[in-house]
Design a protein around this motif. Structure first.
Motif, PDB file in Angstrom:
ATOM      1  N   PRO A   2      20.541  35.759  26.498  1.00  7.87           N
ATOM      2  CA  PRO A   2      21.199  34.473  26.772  1.00  7.87           C
ATOM      3  C   PRO A   2      22.563  34.682  27.418  1.00  7.87           C
ATOM      4  CG  PRO A   2      20.324  34.547  24.530  1.00  7.87           C
ATOM      5  CD  PRO A   2      20.218  35.935  25.071  1.00  7.87           C
ATOM      6  N   LEU A   3      22.949  33.726  28.258  1.00  8.40           N
ATOM      7  CA  LEU A   3      24.208  33.838  28.983  1.00  8.40           C
ATOM      8  C   LEU A   3      25.389  33.999  28.035  1.00  8.40           C
ATOM      9  CD1 LEU A   3      25.900  33.771  31.543  1.00  8.40           C
ATOM     10  CD2 LEU A   3      25.765  31.260  31.479  1.00  8.40           C
ATOM     11  N   TRP A   4      25.372  33.270  26.916  1.00  9.86           N
ATOM     12  CA  TRP A   4      26.535  33.337  26.020  1.00  9.86           C
ATOM     13  C   TRP A   4      26.699  34.731  25.416  1.00  9.86           C
ATOM     14  CZ3 TRP A   4      26.605  34.589  20.873  1.00  9.86           C
ATOM     15  CH2 TRP A   4      25.394  34.535  20.170  1.00  9.86           C
ATOM     16  N   ARG A   5      25.597  35.423  25.193  1.00  9.89           N
ATOM     17  CA  ARG A   5      25.703  36.778  24.649  1.00  9.89           C
ATOM     18  C   ARG A   5      26.252  37.738  25.710  1.00  9.89           C
ATOM     19  NH1 ARG A   5      23.130  37.728  19.778  1.00  9.89           N
ATOM     20  NH2 ARG A   5      21.716  36.097  19.069  1.00  9.89           N
ATOM     21  N   ASP A  73      26.058  31.815  36.800  1.00 10.69           N
ATOM     22  CA  ASP A  73      26.527  32.592  35.649  1.00 10.69           C
ATOM     23  C   ASP A  73      27.959  33.096  35.830  1.00 10.69           C
ATOM     24  OD1 ASP A  73      23.976  32.189  34.780  1.00 10.69           O
ATOM     25  OD2 ASP A  73      23.367  34.305  34.830  1.00 10.69           O
TER      26      ASP A  73
END
Length: 212
Positions: A2-5, A73
């Motif tokens: 995931p992008l947040w990770r 991103d």
């Protein structure tokens, strides 16, 4: 992932870079250069498989311009890098409230034009190396962290006494915010962004067609 990770990994790496920035002059020019190179090498090994280990808004922007990284991103990466760098600088401020050496803020020792040129060239060299090891299958991927860390150390050894050899807007933004040293920050934004773009397109030029 995931992008947040992935963004969190970028923030942690930027935190490590900036929180390791102050040595109170004890290491000397060579020691400081090696320290920056080693922390970058360590963070590339630690986060490269998670986020790509940009650790640098200029690298993220250059990869985006070179179509090696998705534009949607990029904003999350840059925000995380700036936040991580700021957190690292605030830790230094908490530890050293008298702000010795402006908490590692990058301040040029030469005129504006020369400082800007140095930051452009230093970052272009670094980005050329990063592009080679990160995007070309002919390069030895396992040694990417060593190559990138070595480029950072050599650039810092050469340019550190002149501009601080930031090569990284986040690396300069965090200490500038924590110490209030804003006067020359634009050099450390414009120079690395322009230099990284030159580096990525320079490597694309000499690489030619990608191997099949």
């Amino acid at each position: 992932m995931p992008l947040w990770r992935r963004a969190a990994a970028e923030g942690m790496a930027a935190f490590a870079l900036v929180s390791d920035a102050r040595s109170h002059g004890a290491l000397g020019a060579v020691g400081v250069s090696l320290t920056f190179g080693l922390i970058i090498m360590a963070m590339v090994y630690a986060t490269g498989h998670l986020s790509g280990a940009h650790i640098n808004p200029a690298v993220t922007i250059a990869f985006t311009l070179g179509r090696h990284f998705p534009a949607p991103d990029a904003l999350a990466y840059i925000a995380a890098q700036l936040l991580g760098a700021t957190a690292g600088a605030l830790v230094l401020l908490a530890a050293w409230p008298d702000q010795p050496a402006q908490l590692g803020a990058t301040v040029p020792s030469v005129g504006v034009g020369a400082a800007l040129l140095y930051e452009v060239l230093l970052t272009a060299i670094l980005m050329f190396v990063i592009t080679a090891v990160a995007t070309d299958t002919r390069a030895v991927g396992a040694a990417a962290a060593i190559a990138i860390g070595g480029a950072v150390a050599l650039d810092a050894l050469f340019g550190g006494p002149v501009t601080g050899a930031s090569m990284n807007p986040a690396r300069s933004f965090g200490p500038a915010l924590a110490s209030g040293t804003w006067g020359d920050l634009w050099i450390y934004v414009a120079g690395p962004v322009a230099g990284a773009a030159l580096g990525v397109f320079g490597y694309e030029l000499v690489r030619g067609s990608s191997p099949s």
